[in-house]
Design an enzyme around this catalytic site. Structure first.
Site, PDB file in Angstrom:
ATOM      1  CB  CYS A 331      -0.963  -0.031   1.178  1.00 49.06           C
ATOM      2  SG  CYS A 331      -2.360   1.107   0.984  1.00 49.06           S
ATOM      3  CG  HIS A 430      -3.922  -3.691   3.339  1.00 42.49           C
ATOM      4  ND1 HIS A 430      -2.744  -3.282   3.937  1.00 42.49           N
ATOM      5  CD2 HIS A 430      -4.506  -2.578   2.824  1.00 42.49           C
ATOM      6  CE1 HIS A 430      -2.625  -1.974   3.798  1.00 42.49           C
ATOM      7  NE2 HIS A 430      -3.666  -1.519   3.130  1.00 42.49           N
TER       8      HIS A 430
END
Length: 488
Positions: A331, A430
């Site tokens: 991310c 994630h």
């Protein structure tokens, strides 16, 4: 519908733990139970199937209750981004970044949203578990508190109080909290739980008589011993326990602890394996023995990238990669690995045009729209659920050379996602390391011969964890007051 609020004498007293364990225990009893937290403050969030964003604790509690996470379990989420600002996430939808003072101006409007959601739960479950936040008796905040006493009072439910003996002063914690609760709500107390006891419980055997003497109207339910193996991920924005020390034994996997760290739970699946240890680091010196470096998520990507440079970590990461250490970015960490990060208005934290670490030929441009979705990740012959929560879009840099040495990292919903090159991997997903195959791949890149992968999946381990938490609670607490209230 019956409602039980789990209140704490302080932050990190064990409210999330007890709510999760109680949900798992009720689920085992055949009760239709659901978790709820009016307002959460955390940068560790989860994406529902519908693409909404909620606190990780409520997602874990949902799984413990045998449910899929839903935005109605956490209608208000605040994600701190620094400089006294937080992003407001309302019913799973990310809104603007606002200062605390501005947020509190909207508190009554937010309460109306919360009350409407509470009404909706009346027909959807038999028991609603309401997790509190911090302390319910912060006198300067009680008049605008929509997460502790107001929801349970609205539902005419009951409450439990949990205190942290590890902090010391457990008797003062419990007595002070109880006597500051408004007299009209004191009779709704189901009991007191003492949490995180370490050592010989026999040394605390007389606690019950002291609590009975000073809190005669609040039953003492017992003391829970601390068991490190039964601790689900922590998301408390004020708590560093989940990242405070190394976990496991063996070769060091260095995870960068950003000032605005988010979704730290991405490190947790490594706990399943042997021969490696996860260590959260903040200094260049800590990378000297690292066999893998991970740049996790960030709620202020440009601010945390500046911090990497100020501390010397940016140089240390590049030097470690040059000597053969694999580097993974997730991310915000993925964005930092690129050539450029462009945030004209500061929608992701700090504004500016900043050069990245240059380990991947990508450029990220931030825009107000936030990407939030669950995906089916695929790597080699393994598939698993993962999710994205990020501001900004990342694409190949126009000036990138040697394109042929880079390729997509994996598939997300059948489409190419992320990028990998020479011992460097970047992804928005994630849950990347919930895949045992992915963990094994990066250990092969790192040449860690002592690595021994677990034969169990992360999901199997989590279900057993919730069941074991429920059993610990049943073994050490007197649950009769809860049984009587719920007519079990």
């Amino acid at each position: 519908m019956k409602a039980i609020s789990i209140l704490g004498t302080s932050s990190n007293a064990g409210k999330s733990w007890l709510t999760t364990a109680l949900g798992a225990w009720l689920y085992r009893q055949g009760v239709k139970v659901a978790p709820f937290k009016s307002q959460n403050m955390s940068n560790n969030s989860y994406v529902t199937l519908e693409g909404g964003e909620i606190g990780r604790a409520q997602a874990a509690q949902a799984f413990a209750c045998g449910l899929q996470p839903q935005v109605e379990m956490n209608p208000v989420l605040l994600k701190p981004s620094g400089h006294g600002m937080s992003q407001l996430v309302l019913l799973g939808d990310a809104k603007e970044h606002i200062p605390a003072r501005e947020y509190y101006r909207h508190i009554e409007a937010l309460w109306q949203v919360v009350a409407e959601i509470l009404e909706g739960w009346r027909s959807r479950c038999d028991v609603l578990l309401l997790e509190g936040a911090g302390s319910p008796v912060e006198l300067n905040l009680m008049h605008r508190d929509i997460v502790n006493l107001r929801p349970v009072s609205y539902l005419q439910g009951r409450w439990l109080l949990v205190g942290d003996i590890e902090r010391g002063g457990i008797f003062a914690q419990a007595l002070g909290t109880y006597h500051l609760i408004p007299p009209t709500l004191q009779p709704a107390g189901l009991g007191l739980v003492v949490n995180k006891f370490r050592g010989d419980l026999g040394l605390f055997a007389e606690a019950g008589q002291y609590f009975q003497q000073h809190l005669p109207k609040l039953p003492y339910l017992g003391t829970l011993p601390y068991q490190g193996s039964l601790q689900p991920e922590s998301e408390d924005s004020l708590c560093r326990d989940a990242e405070e020390s190394a976990t496991g034994t063996g070769e060091m996997l260095a995870w960068i602890r950003f000032p605005h760290l988010s979704n730290s739970q991405d490190s947790q699946p490594w706990r399943l394996d042997e021969g490696v240890q996860v260590k959260w680091v903040e200094t260049p010196q800590a990378l000297e023995k690292a066999r893998l470096i991970v740049l996790p998520g960030s709620k202020n990507t440009l601010g945390d990238l500046a911090w990497l440079r100020e501390t010397g970590l940016a140089t240390a990461i590049i030097e470690a990669h040059q000597r053969g250490v694999p580097v993974v970015g997730i991310c915000g960490g993925y964005q930092m690995l690129g050539d450029w990060l462009l945030d004209a208005t500061g929608v992701a934290g700090d504004a500016g045009r900043v050069r990245g670490l240059g380990l991947l030929p990508v450029t990220t441009e931030f825009a107000p729209q936030k990407s939030v979705r669950q995906v089916l990740a695929q790597w080699q012959n393994q598939s698993w659920q993962a999710y994205e929560i990020h501001m900004g879009q990342t694409s190949r840099s126009p000036q990138a050379q040697d394109e042929a040495v880079y390729e997509p990292l994996l598939l997300a919903n059948g489409m190419a996602e992320g990028l990998r090159g020479d011992r460097v991997l970047g992804t928005y997903l994630h849950g990347l390391f919930e895949s045992g195959a992915m963990r094994g791949y990066v250990m092969e890149l790192a040449g860690v011969e002592s690595y021994q992968p677990s034969g169990e999946s992360w999901q199997e381990v989590q279900r057993r964890l919730y069941d074991d938490m429920a059993q610990l609670m049943e073994d050490y607490l007197d649950l009769m007051p809860i049984r009587r209230y719920l007519q079990l």
